[in-house]
Design a protein around this motif. Structure first.
Motif, PDB file in Angstrom:
ATOM      1  N   LYS A  67       0.876  -1.164   0.000  1.00 21.05           N
ATOM      2  CA  LYS A  67       0.000   0.000   0.000  1.00 21.05           C
ATOM      3  C   LYS A  67       0.920   1.222   0.000  1.00 21.05           C
ATOM      4  CE  LYS A  67      -0.824   0.045   5.047  1.00 21.05           C
ATOM      5  NZ  LYS A  67       0.458   0.183   5.492  1.00 21.05           N
ATOM      6  N   PRO A  68       0.422   2.412  -0.371  1.00 18.75           N
ATOM      7  CA  PRO A  68       1.288   3.593  -0.360  1.00 18.75           C
ATOM      8  C   PRO A  68       2.018   3.730   0.982  1.00 18.75           C
ATOM      9  CG  PRO A  68      -0.763   4.119  -1.445  1.00 18.75           C
ATOM     10  CD  PRO A  68      -0.922   2.740  -0.857  1.00 18.75           C
ATOM     11  N   ILE A  69       3.258   4.172   0.903  1.00 20.05           N
ATOM     12  CA  ILE A  69       4.149   4.172   2.062  1.00 20.05           C
ATOM     13  C   ILE A  69       4.554   5.600   2.408  1.00 20.05           C
ATOM     14  CG2 ILE A  69       6.403   3.377   2.904  1.00 20.05           C
ATOM     15  CD1 ILE A  69       6.009   1.078   0.722  1.00 20.05           C
ATOM     16  N   LYS A  70       4.319   5.971   3.669  1.00 19.39           N
ATOM     17  CA  LYS A  70       4.711   7.289   4.155  1.00 19.39           C
ATOM     18  C   LYS A  70       6.176   7.229   4.616  1.00 19.39           C
ATOM     19  CE  LYS A  70       3.555   8.734   8.256  1.00 19.39           C
ATOM     20  NZ  LYS A  70       2.828   9.225   9.425  1.00 19.39           N
ATOM     21  N   VAL A  71       6.968   8.186   4.121  1.00 21.20           N
ATOM     22  CA  VAL A  71       8.377   8.270   4.494  1.00 21.20           C
ATOM     23  C   VAL A  71       8.665   9.706   4.916  1.00 21.20           C
ATOM     24  CG1 VAL A  71      10.756   8.048   3.676  1.00 21.20           C
ATOM     25  CG2 VAL A  71       9.019   6.434   2.884  1.00 21.20           C
ATOM     26  N   ILE A  72       9.407   9.856   6.000  1.00 18.12           N
ATOM     27  CA  ILE A  72       9.847  11.180   6.436  1.00 18.12           C
ATOM     28  C   ILE A  72      11.317  11.331   6.058  1.00 18.12           C
ATOM     29  CG2 ILE A  72      10.227  12.712   8.396  1.00 18.12           C
ATOM     30  CD1 ILE A  72       7.819  11.271   9.737  1.00 18.12           C
ATOM     31  N   LEU A  73      11.590  12.322   5.218  1.00 14.69           N
ATOM     32  CA  LEU A  73      12.960  12.624   4.808  1.00 14.69           C
ATOM     33  C   LEU A  73      13.522  13.661   5.762  1.00 14.69           C
ATOM     34  CD1 LEU A  73      12.383  12.693   0.973  1.00 14.69           C
ATOM     35  CD2 LEU A  73      13.514  10.911   2.303  1.00 14.69           C
ATOM     36  N   LYS A  74      14.714  13.373   6.308  1.00 11.27           N
ATOM     37  CA  LYS A  74      15.229  14.151   7.428  1.00 11.27           C
ATOM     38  C   LYS A  74      16.273  15.204   7.033  1.00 11.27           C
ATOM     39  CE  LYS A  74      14.014  13.102  11.139  1.00 11.27           C
ATOM     40  NZ  LYS A  74      12.912  13.704  11.868  1.00 11.27           N
ATOM     41  N   GLU A  75      17.450  14.755   6.613  1.00 10.94           N
ATOM     42  CA  GLU A  75      18.526  15.710   6.373  1.00 10.94           C
ATOM     43  C   GLU A  75      19.494  15.194   5.321  1.00 10.94           C
ATOM     44  OE1 GLU A  75      21.461  16.208   9.593  1.00 10.94           O
ATOM     45  OE2 GLU A  75      20.517  14.482  10.549  1.00 10.94           O
ATOM     46  N   VAL A  76      20.201  16.138   4.714  1.00 10.15           N
ATOM     47  CA  VAL A  76      21.196  15.806   3.703  1.00 10.15           C
ATOM     48  C   VAL A  76      22.497  15.443   4.415  1.00 10.15           C
ATOM     49  CG1 VAL A  76      22.504  16.640   1.712  1.00 10.15           C
ATOM     50  CG2 VAL A  76      20.147  17.383   2.039  1.00 10.15           C
ATOM     51  N   LYS A  77      23.101  14.333   3.982  1.00  3.33           N
ATOM     52  CA  LYS A  77      24.379  13.877   4.527  1.00  3.33           C
ATOM     53  C   LYS A  77      25.233  13.373   3.365  1.00  3.33           C
ATOM     54  CE  LYS A  77      22.877  12.497   9.128  1.00  3.33           C
ATOM     55  NZ  LYS A  77      22.882  11.414  10.118  1.00  3.33           N
ATOM     56  N   CYS A  78      26.508  13.203   3.618  1.00  2.00           N
ATOM     57  CA  CYS A  78      27.368  12.575   2.608  1.00  2.00           C
ATOM     58  C   CYS A  78      28.270  11.555   3.276  1.00  2.00           C
ATOM     59  CB  CYS A  78      28.157  13.612   1.809  1.00  2.00           C
ATOM     60  SG  CYS A  78      29.295  14.617   2.743  1.00  2.00           S
ATOM     61  N   TYR A  79      28.664  10.566   2.487  1.00  2.00           N
ATOM     62  CA  TYR A  79      29.484   9.453   2.946  1.00  2.00           C
ATOM     63  C   TYR A  79      30.516   9.120   1.873  1.00  2.00           C
ATOM     64  CZ  TYR A  79      25.529   8.703   6.097  1.00  2.00           C
ATOM     65  OH  TYR A  79      24.534   8.862   7.029  1.00  2.00           O
ATOM     66  N   PRO A  80      31.639   8.536   2.282  1.00  2.00           N
ATOM     67  CA  PRO A  80      32.586   8.028   1.266  1.00  2.00           C
ATOM     68  C   PRO A  80      31.926   6.897   0.485  1.00  2.00           C
ATOM     69  CG  PRO A  80      33.597   8.086   3.455  1.00  2.00           C
ATOM     70  CD  PRO A  80      32.139   8.348   3.643  1.00  2.00           C
ATOM     71  N   SER A  81      32.293   6.747  -0.785  1.00  2.00           N
ATOM     72  CA  SER A  81      31.750   5.684  -1.626  1.00  2.00           C
ATOM     73  C   SER A  81      32.791   5.248  -2.638  1.00  2.00           C
ATOM     74  CB  SER A  81      30.508   6.184  -2.373  1.00  2.00           C
ATOM     75  OG  SER A  81      30.066   5.216  -3.304  1.00  2.00           O
ATOM     76  N   SER A  82      32.786   3.961  -2.924  1.00  2.00           N
ATOM     77  CA  SER A  82      33.634   3.426  -3.994  1.00  2.00           C
ATOM     78  C   SER A  82      32.803   2.538  -4.917  1.00  2.00           C
ATOM     79  CB  SER A  82      34.818   2.644  -3.410  1.00  2.00           C
ATOM     80  OG  SER A  82      34.348   1.589  -2.607  1.00  2.00           O
ATOM     81  N   VAL A  83      31.509   2.837  -5.028  1.00  2.81           N
ATOM     82  CA  VAL A  83      30.588   2.001  -5.801  1.00  2.81           C
ATOM     83  C   VAL A  83      31.021   1.849  -7.256  1.00  2.81           C
ATOM     84  CG1 VAL A  83      28.937   3.794  -6.466  1.00  2.81           C
ATOM     85  CG2 VAL A  83      28.149   1.459  -6.193  1.00  2.81           C
ATOM     86  N   PHE A  84      31.691   2.845  -7.817  1.00  3.02           N
ATOM     87  CA  PHE A  84      32.116   2.771  -9.217  1.00  3.02           C
ATOM     88  C   PHE A  84      33.557   2.287  -9.368  1.00  3.02           C
ATOM     89  CE2 PHE A  84      28.860   6.295  -9.538  1.00  3.02           C
ATOM     90  CZ  PHE A  84      27.872   5.465 -10.012  1.00  3.02           C
ATOM     91  N   GLY A  85      34.153   1.827  -8.279  1.00  2.00           N
ATOM     92  CA  GLY A  85      35.507   1.283  -8.345  1.00  2.00           C
ATOM     93  C   GLY A  85      36.598   2.315  -8.093  1.00  2.00           C
ATOM     94  N   TYR A  86      36.215   3.516  -7.714  1.00  2.00           N
ATOM     95  CA  TYR A  86      37.207   4.533  -7.354  1.00  2.00           C
ATOM     96  C   TYR A  86      36.698   5.285  -6.123  1.00  2.00           C
ATOM     97  CZ  TYR A  86      34.018   7.651  -9.942  1.00  2.00           C
ATOM     98  OH  TYR A  86      32.912   8.335 -10.395  1.00  2.00           O
ATOM     99  N   SER A  87      37.588   5.903  -5.411  1.00  2.00           N
ATOM    100  CA  SER A  87      37.248   6.618  -4.191  1.00  2.00           C
ATOM    101  C   SER A  87      36.501   7.903  -4.526  1.00  2.00           C
ATOM    102  CB  SER A  87      38.525   6.933  -3.414  1.00  2.00           C
ATOM    103  OG  SER A  87      38.215   7.581  -2.219  1.00  2.00           O
ATOM    104  N   SER A  88      35.319   8.055  -3.948  1.00  2.00           N
ATOM    105  CA  SER A  88      34.497   9.221  -4.221  1.00  2.00           C
ATOM    106  C   SER A  88      33.553   9.432  -3.046  1.00  2.00           C
ATOM    107  CB  SER A  88      33.711   9.020  -5.531  1.00  2.00           C
ATOM    108  OG  SER A  88      32.965  10.173  -5.842  1.00  2.00           O
TER     109      SER A  88
END
Length: 189
Positions: A67-88
């Motif tokens: 059924k439709p889902i209620k979501v509360i969006l809180k705040e913008v954050k950032c994290y390290p990521s290497s999902v594409f194979g490089y540090s970003s």
């Protein structure tokens, strides 16, 4: 191949996500890689699949139970990521970890594993962070931190109703840019 199930943003939230993406890019040259997908909240990170047809069949049955889902969006954050194979980095709007989202994540993991065998993905489990990605790759993590500090608005605390489920498809397991897209969208009624 990989796939994942996501709650798709409505037009208002999609536009907000694109605005933040552009603003972050202007502040620190993060690029527009996230524009390849509609904005969404993943119920599970990408997992390896053997057959798109079989996953699609499961997806079609799974969406009928929602059924439709209620979501509360809180705040913008950032994290390290290497999902594409490089540090970003990755910039997200974190969502409130509601019982409903946690239950869907747990149910999806259990059902997928029961039907298809091991479908483990990064970050599965109780510590899963529900979020809407607004930027990924394209710059160093330092650039992500710089953009975050310069954004006009970092806290949102907005309530959004998600009423569409998406099936994202990844043509290779490495999630190479340009190898993925939103394969299917279905209304949640």
């Amino acid at each position: 191949m990989k796939a994942t199930f996501v709650l798709l943003a409505n037009n208002e939230l999609e536009n907000m996500g694109r605005r933040i993406m552009l603003e972050a890019h202007k502040k620190s040259k993060l690029g527009f890689e996230m524009a390849r997908l509609p904005h969404h909240i993943s119920l599970k990170q990408p997992f390896h699949i053997e057959s798109l047809e079989e996953i699609e069949n499961y997806f079609d049955e799974f969406v009928k139970t929602l059924k439709p889902i209620k979501v509360i969006l809180k705040e913008v954050k950032c994290y390290p990521s290497s999902v594409f194979g490089y540090s970003s980095g990755v910039m997200v709007i974190e969502a409130d970890k509601s019982q409903e989202l946690q239950s869907l994540h747990k149910r999806l993991n259990e059902e997928l594993e029961k039907i298809f065998g091991e479908c483990k993905a990064n970050f599965d489990g109780d510590e899963y962070i529900f979020h809407m990605t607004v930027a990924i790759g394209g710059g160093s993590f330092d650039n992500y931190e710089k953009a975050l500090k310069l954004l006009d608005q970092q806290e949102y605390d907005i309530e959004v109703i998600f009423n569409e489920l998406g099936l994202l498809y990844y043509d290779d397991d490495k999630i190479t840019p340009g190898s993925y897209f939103c394969y299917k969208r279905v209304a949640i009624v």
